[in-house]
Design a protein around this motif. Sequence first.
Motif, short mmCIF file in Angstrom:
data_model
loop_
_atom_site.label_atom_id
_atom_site.label_comp_id
_atom_site.label_asym_id
_atom_site.label_seq_id
_atom_site.Cartn_x
_atom_site.Cartn_y
_atom_site.Cartn_z
N ARG A 29 0.83 -1.38 0.05
CA ARG A 29 0.03 -0.04 -0.06
C ARG A 29 0.96 1.25 -0.07
NH1 ARG A 29 -2.61 0.99 4.47
NH2 ARG A 29 -4.28 2.22 3.75
N GLN B 121 1.30 3.14 2.48
CA GLN B 121 1.03 4.26 3.08
C GLN B 121 1.44 4.09 4.67
OE1 GLN B 121 -3.19 5.19 2.72
NE2 GLN B 121 -2.85 4.86 0.47
N ASP C 193 0.12 4.13 7.70
CA ASP C 193 -0.95 4.10 8.69
C ASP C 193 -1.50 2.76 9.19
OD1 ASP C 193 -2.54 2.87 6.72
OD2 ASP C 193 -3.47 4.62 6.02
N PRO D 274 2.79 8.92 10.11
CA PRO D 274 1.52 8.80 10.39
C PRO D 274 0.77 9.74 11.12
CG PRO D 274 2.80 7.19 11.91
CD PRO D 274 3.59 8.15 11.01
#
Lengths: 250, 244
Positions: B45, B47, B49, B127
Motif C-alpha cells: 500500500r 501508506q 497508517d 502517520p
Amino acid sequence: MTAMIEIRDLVKRFDDFTAVAGISLQVAKGEVLGFLGPNGAGKSTTMKMVTGFLDPTSGSIAVGGKDITRDPLAAKRLIGYLPEGAPAYPDMTPASLFAFVGSARGLDRATLKQRIAAVVAETHIGSVLEQPIETLSKGYKRRVGLAQAILHDPPILVLDEPTDGLDPNQKHEVRELIRRMKKNKAIVISTHILEEVEAICDRAIIVARGRVVAEGRPEGKAGGWRFGNVLAEPGRLDQAFRNITLGAAA
Amino acid sequence: MTGTLSVFRREFAGYFATPLAYIFIIVFLFVAGIFTFYVGSFFPRGQADLTPFFTYLPWLFLFLLPAIGMRLWAEERRAGTIELLLTLPISIAGAVIGKFLAAWAFAIVALALTFPLWITVARLGQPDHGVILASYVGAALMAGGYLAIAGCLSAVTRNQVIAFVVGVVICFLFTVAGSPLVLNFFTGWAPPSLVSIVAATSIITHFNAITLGVIDLRDVIYFVSLIAAWLAATVIVVDLKKAD
C-alpha cells in the motif's frame, strides 16, 4: 440463649418439585445442630437458602437478626459456609483463595495474615498452601473449604458434610475443631455419618421429603439419643434413623 | 457494587495463573500480524497508517474475545464455585462487573501489545498519530462490547463450547447489523424506523467511524450502552440460572 439462625415455614419449589416443604427451626449460640436425612431430603437446599445462595419460595430466614432476603450482604457477613462438595477455584492455591475470600469479606491486610495463619494451623493445611487446589487430595480440598469458611471467624457456621472424604484421623481433627469453636458460634452441620451426630452435636433434626420428621437430643449419661418416643441406645442411632425416615416415607 | 475490586483482582490474576493468557496473546499478535502484513497488504500500500490492522480487527475480535468471555460464568457453574462466590458478601452486580472489567483489562493488555505496529509505521513514514490513538480507543471500546455479549452468553450455559459458539454468532450479528446481509432480512416487512434502529446497532459502523480519527460522543455512548445493557442482562441471567 438467643437464636442466631431462625427459620420459619421455609418452602422451596423448583417448577413442580417441592424440595423443602415448610421447615422451621432455630439454632442458638453455643449449639451444634446436626441436620440429618436421606439423600434428596432437602438438607442442602435448606443450607443454600440459609446462606443466601437460593431465594426461598416462601418463609423467612434470619441470621444474627438480619433477614437473608431483605439484607443479604449484612447477613452473609455473619456466615461462614462450606458448600456441598467443597467447591474451590481449581487454578488457585489455598493461599490465593484465602486472599480473595478475605478481601471479599473486607478483612484488612494485617487481620487477614493473622487469620490465615490461624486457620491453616487449625485445619493442618500448611504444607499445601502454595499448591494449585486441583492437585490436592479430597481430604485437603475439604479442609481448604473449611478453612475459607472460618477465615473471618464468623458467629454462624453452615457446613454441608464437613467430614466427607476425610480419613478417620482427619475426621477426628475436624470434629475436635468444631467442638473448640462452638462456644462462640451457632453451627449447623449436615451429615450422613450418624456417629458424627453422637460425637459433636447438641441436637439433631431429621428431615425427609422436605419436612422435619423428628428432633432429638442426647439422653442419659451413656450417650443415647431420644427422638420423640424413639430412644436410641448409645451407638444405635442408625436404627432409630431408619425407623424414623422409612416410617416417614411410608 | 460491593465486591467488584476483589473479584476483579482474582479474575485478572487468574488469567495469568494458567497458560491461557499467554497462548491467547501469542495467537492474537500472530494473527493480527498476518492480517496486517499479508491480507491487508501493509507494505504494497505504501501508506504509513494502521488501516490494514484496524480493518481486520473486528473480525479477529469476533472469534478471539468469545473465547475469553465463554469461561466467565460457565466455568463457575460447572465447578460449583458460583455457590462460594455468591455466598460471599458481594452483590451479583459487583461480581458481574468485576469479572467483566478483568476480561476487558486483559483484552486491553493484548491490544496494547500490538504497539510495535505503531512504532513500525512511525519509523517508515509520518502517520497521523491522532487517528491511530483514536482507533486504539475505539478498538478498546469494541472489545468491551464483544466481551459483555460473550460474558452474558456464558451465564446462560455451563457448557463453554456452547457459550463460545453462540457468543460468536451473536457477536457476528452485532458486528454486521448495518450490512445488507442483516438489513435485507428486515426491509420489506419492518417499518423503516426499525430498520434504521437495527442498522444503528452495528458494531462495525461505530468502530469504523472512530477509526477515521474522530471520537464522536455518539459512538462512545453506543459502546457504553451496549456494554451496560449486556451487563444488566448478565446480572439477571446469573440470578435466574445460578442454581441450575
